[in-house]
Every structure is written in structure tokens, then in C-alpha cells.
Design a protein around this motif. Structure first.
Motif, PDB file in Angstrom:
ATOM      1  N   THR A  96      28.777 -33.759   6.777  1.00  0.00           N
ATOM      2  CA  THR A  96      30.143 -34.170   6.462  1.00  0.00           C
ATOM      3  C   THR A  96      30.468 -35.432   7.259  1.00  0.00           C
ATOM      4  O   THR A  96      29.851 -35.713   8.279  1.00  0.00           O
ATOM      5  CB  THR A  96      31.155 -33.067   6.802  1.00  0.00           C
ATOM      6  OG1 THR A  96      31.021 -32.710   8.187  1.00  0.00           O
ATOM      7  CG2 THR A  96      30.943 -31.834   5.935  1.00  0.00           C
ATOM      8  N   GLN A 153      37.377 -30.927   9.896  1.00  0.00           N
ATOM      9  CA  GLN A 153      36.458 -29.801   9.955  1.00  0.00           C
ATOM     10  C   GLN A 153      36.827 -28.984  11.187  1.00  0.00           C
ATOM     11  O   GLN A 153      36.799 -29.509  12.304  1.00  0.00           O
ATOM     12  CB  GLN A 153      35.005 -30.282  10.031  1.00  0.00           C
ATOM     13  CG  GLN A 153      33.991 -29.159  10.030  1.00  0.00           C
ATOM     14  CD  GLN A 153      32.574 -29.678   9.825  1.00  0.00           C
ATOM     15  OE1 GLN A 153      32.358 -30.635   9.074  1.00  0.00           O
ATOM     16  NE2 GLN A 153      31.615 -29.068  10.480  1.00  0.00           N
ATOM     17  N   VAL A 209      35.374 -29.662   2.986  1.00  0.00           N
ATOM     18  CA  VAL A 209      34.598 -28.841   3.927  1.00  0.00           C
ATOM     19  C   VAL A 209      34.699 -27.367   3.528  1.00  0.00           C
ATOM     20  O   VAL A 209      33.705 -26.632   3.511  1.00  0.00           O
ATOM     21  CB  VAL A 209      35.077 -29.068   5.372  1.00  0.00           C
ATOM     22  CG1 VAL A 209      34.374 -28.107   6.330  1.00  0.00           C
ATOM     23  CG2 VAL A 209      34.824 -30.516   5.794  1.00  0.00           C
TER      24      VAL A 209
END
Length: 468
Positions: free
Chosen positions: A80, A86, A110
Motif C-alpha cells: 500500500t 492504514q 486498505v
């Protein structure tokens, strides 16, 4: 265990994990070993999530053994980008000032990766404020292109493209407002999908305000991968609904069959200043599609230059109001110089002139949609030039203006809201080269199918070991 599972595609990994031919732990460990081997020379991944990835892989293997329903990326290692939230990690966006902005919940992209069973092995680099086609910042340092350190890996998803090209994860998350998925994919010789706005939900819970209107209209999340099939699999995972994004649209991923033969418009030199290798790539892609039964014609889509100019007029004028003050306050010197060059490129407009741009946009979209009735697929250069020199946007104003001119085929697409897939076609010297495949709104399936035909005829460029 195959100690080179990092070479496998996401589709192959997911199948092998689901059938217990391999374990997710083995796939993830192979990816982590590859990161340890090549990331020190590339700096594509700026945070490696070893412990979390091991725990998630073990949970994925337990789910397989328990006979649980498995997602499309179950057990597959992915990355990511550091500009999305996140949980438990900093959403730095490449900015020193944001190094302690720790997300308390996952962004939709995510969360959808996790729902699909993907294992996040690392966070990839971006330029400060994700605002360059080059990936370097004062917080995380420079990311290098595995093809050559003298070439940009692209930006802003340069870390994502470099990581996936070098085999550090099967799929990389990126985002694209002005080419930030497509240009890094082009520069690193991988495939990248810019979906239709509204296809993949986006929202950063840590944000203190909602995105400005041009970002709402043009900025998208999407995948980079080494194969087109992996892009398709990633899209399935990433496009799941999330009600935090008011622009997400519940549109089926597969549209109606197109009437055959399917028309393809190729424009090898739409602006007249394209490098010969760039034009040759477009013609080669057209020839491969013609061989596969597509009806290919060399013709430029209508009002292309206007569409590219519209991106600068709308986006840069909005950045004067929103992004520019933040970059001038918190950005590094390279991001500030880049910003100044961008702002100098576009005329300053008043409110009435900006509103007139939106009216002009609708007319250009209409012209394209009528054109697409005859040519549902459009093949354009990604950039007029081969991948830029490292830090070329830090050179003199004449060089930077030519760089911005080169990106016009890249910028026309988000201005109009169409999906596009970048697919490699080969190499030119020490640089990869490829094309972008554009289709109608929410017809990512059409882009992907045509890109797969091109991919089948081209060389397999990645994964690649880093070169000097």
C-alpha cells in the motif's frame, strides 16, 4: 518450497494457496526475502510490515485449513502507498511534518484488500504531497527505477511501481490524479489501471477536510501489477462498496459485449512531438490488435489537446487555493520548485473562467463518447517521451515546460473521466516503453481485455533485478 514465489503472479499465488499447494506463509516469506534483497538499493518500500504480515499469513493459512470462504487475493502479498490511511501506521504522504499522523482506521482501499484476503507486506514511497512524476522526499528519501537509477521510477506511485517491477509484492496499490498510476507503470515496465472515478471507493479518515472538487472528479485509487490478469483480480478486490465514499458507484465490473469487429483508434503522434520509439509502440500495439481481429484505424480522438489543457486549467487553479499553501509551508525544496513550475504552466483563472472550463469539459466528453461509439478502444502514448531522467523536473524552466508538454496524453484522460490501462510493449535502449488503452466510462473490462491482447504479444519485462 519454491524459494522464488515472489516471481509468481497474484492469480497463481491465490490459486496455489487456496488449493494448499503452497501456504500464504511461504508466499509472504518469499516476498519479504525479496524485499530484504533488493529494497536497500531501490527504497521503494519505506516501511516493511514483517511481523504483521507473518501473523496475517498464518491466519490466512488457518482459514484455508478450516474450509472458510476465501477472497480473490487470499494470502497474496501486496503493498500500500503511504498516502492512504492504514490502521496503526503513519499517513505521511512523503512529508516530514506528517510522520506522526498515525491512522486509527483503514481507508476503503486498505479495508478492501484485507476483505479480499490480501497480506500487506509494506508501505511504498511517494513524493511530498504526491505531487511529482518523480519519487523523492526529505522524509523517506529517493526511490529508484529498477531499470536504471538514471531514470525516474515515475510518480507519485513510484514506490509502488518500483516494488512490483522488482518482485517485492504481486500487486501494488497506487492512486492517479494526473498520471500517478499510469506514468510509474510506464516508467518501470509494468501494468497499471486507472479506473473510472467512482469505481473504487476512496476516503482518508485522518483527513481534516474533504477533497476539493477536481480531486473528487479526477483522483482514483487503483492497482499496479506485472500482469493484466492481476490488475483484473485486484480491481475485483478493490472495487467493493464502502459507504464512506459518496462518489462510489454500484456498476457491474463486466459490461455488455461489444459489436464485432471492435473498432480501435490509434494515435501514435497526437501532439506531433512524440519520440519515435513512443509512436512506434502505439503502432505496434495497433498491429497486434489488428492481428487479433480488431478494426484498427490511425485517427486521433477529438479535442485531445483541449482535454489536456483543461486538466491544467482546472487542477492547477484549484491547487493555487488548496494545495499550494500547504506545499509552501510543509513541502521540501523539490516539491516547492515543482509546484512553482506547474503553476507557471497554467494561466490564472477567475471563478467565472473556472466555471466555463466545466462547461467546456462536458462538450469534450460528449465528443469523445460519440467517437467511442465507432472506436470503443483508444490507444494513446502514455507520455510523448521515454521515461524522464531522474529529477528532470528540477532542471531549468524550459526543460520542465517540455516535460509538462510531454504528459498531455496522460492528463487528458483524468480530465474527462475515462478508464485507462497502461501495458508495456517492449524496451527502447535501457528504458521500458508501453501504451495506454482507453475505453468508455466503467468499461475497465474493455481496457483490460485489449491490454491482455497486447501483453500476449509483447515481451515479459518483469520481475527485474535492479540495475545501476
Amino acid at each position: 518450497m519454491d524459494n522464488e514465489l515472489w516471481r509468481w503472479s497474484a492469480v497463481d499465488l491465490a490459486h496455489a494457496i487456496a488449493t494448499r499447494a503452497i501456504s500464504s506463509r511461504e508466499a509472504v516469506q518469499s516476498s519479504l526475502d525479496r524485499i530484504a534483497q533488493v529494497n536497500p538499493s531501490l527504497n521503494a518500500i519505506v516501511e516493511v510490515l514483517t511481523d504483521e504480515a507473518h501473523a496475517a499469513a498464518d491466519a490466512a493459512d488457518a482459514a484455508v485449513k478450516a474450509g472458510a470462504e476465501l477472497g480473490p487475493l487470499h494470502g497474496v502479498p501486496v503493498t500500500t502507498k503511504v498516502n492512504v490511511d492504514q490502521r496503526g501506521y503513519a499517513t505521511t504522504n512523503g512529508v516530514v511534518e506528517f510522520r506522526n499522523v498515525i491512522a486509527t482506521e483503514d481507508s476503503p482501499v486498505v479495508a478492501n484488500f484485507r476483505k479480499a484476503g490480501a497480506i500487506i507486506v509494506g508501505r511504498t514511497n511517494t513524493p511530498a504531497f504526491s505531487h511529482r512524476w518523480f519519487t523523492d522526499n526529505d522524509l523517506h528519501g529517493a526511490t529508484y527505477n529498477p531499470w536504471s537509477k538514471r531514470l525516474t521510477p515515475g510518480g507519485s506511485s513510484g514506490g509502488a511501481a518500483s516494488a512490483v517491477a522488482a518482485g517485492m509484492g504481486a500487486i501494488a496499490h497506487g492512486n492517479d490524479f494526473g498520471g500517478s498510476i499510469r506514468y510509474p507503470a510506464y516508467a518501470c515496465g509494468v501494468a497499471g489501471l486507472r479506473p473510472t472515478p467512482g469505481r473504487i471507493p476512496a476516503f482518508n479518515p485522518s483527513a481534516t477536510s474533504d477533497r476539493p472538487i477536481t480531486a473528487q472528479m479526477m483522483s482514483v485509487q487503483g492497482p499496479l501489477a506485472r500482469t493484466v490478469a492481476d490488475l483484473r483480480r485486484a480491481l475485483t478486490a478493490m472495487a467493493q462498496p464502502d459507504m464512506r465514499d459518496g462518489n462510489w458507484m454500484p456498476v457491474p465490473l463486466q459490461g455488455a459485449a461489444l459489436k464485432r469487429p471492435i473498432g480501435v483508434a490509434i494515435a501514435p503522434a497526437p501532439f506531433g512531438d512524440e519520440a519515435p520509439e513512443v509512436s512506434a509502440a502505439v503502432r505496434t500495439a495497433g498491429r497486434w490488435l489488428a492481428d487479433a481481429g480488431f478494426a484498427v484505424k490511425e485517427i486521433t480522438p477529438p479535442r485531445l489537446a483541449e482535454a489536456a489543457d483543461l486538466w491544467h486549467r482546472l487542477v492547477i487553479n484549484e491547487e493555487r487555493r488548496t494545495l499550494a499553501p500547504a506545499i509552501r509551508k510543509f513541502g521540501d525544496s523539490k516539491s516547492r520548485y515543482n509546484l512553482d513550475c506547474h503553476i507557471a504552466y497554467a494561466p490564472q483563472l477567475d471563478g467565472d473562467e473556472v466555471l466555463a472550463c466545466f462547461e467546456q469539459r462536458l462538450a469534450i466528453v460528449r465528443a469523445w463518447q460519440l467517437f467511442q461509439e465507432r472506436y470503443p478502444i483508444i490507444i494513446l502514448p502514455v507520455s510523448a517521451q521515454l521515461p524522464f531522467r531522474f529529477d528532470q523536473d528540477q532542471e531549468n524552466e524550459t526543460v520542465v515546460r517540455a516535460l509538462l508538454d510531454a504528459q498531455r496524453p496522460l492528463l487528458a484522460v483524468p480530465a474527462l473521466g475515462f478508464p485507462s490501462v497502461v501495458v508495456p510493449t517492449g524496451t527502447a535502449g535501457n528504458a521500458p516503453v508501453g501504451v495506454q488503452v482507453i475505453a468508455g466510462r466503467f468499461r475497465e473490462d474493455v481496457c483490460l481485455a485489449a491490454a491482455e491482447v497486447i501483453e500476449a504479444r509483447g515481451p515479459n519485462l518483469t520481475p527485474i533485478d535492479p540495475r545501476e
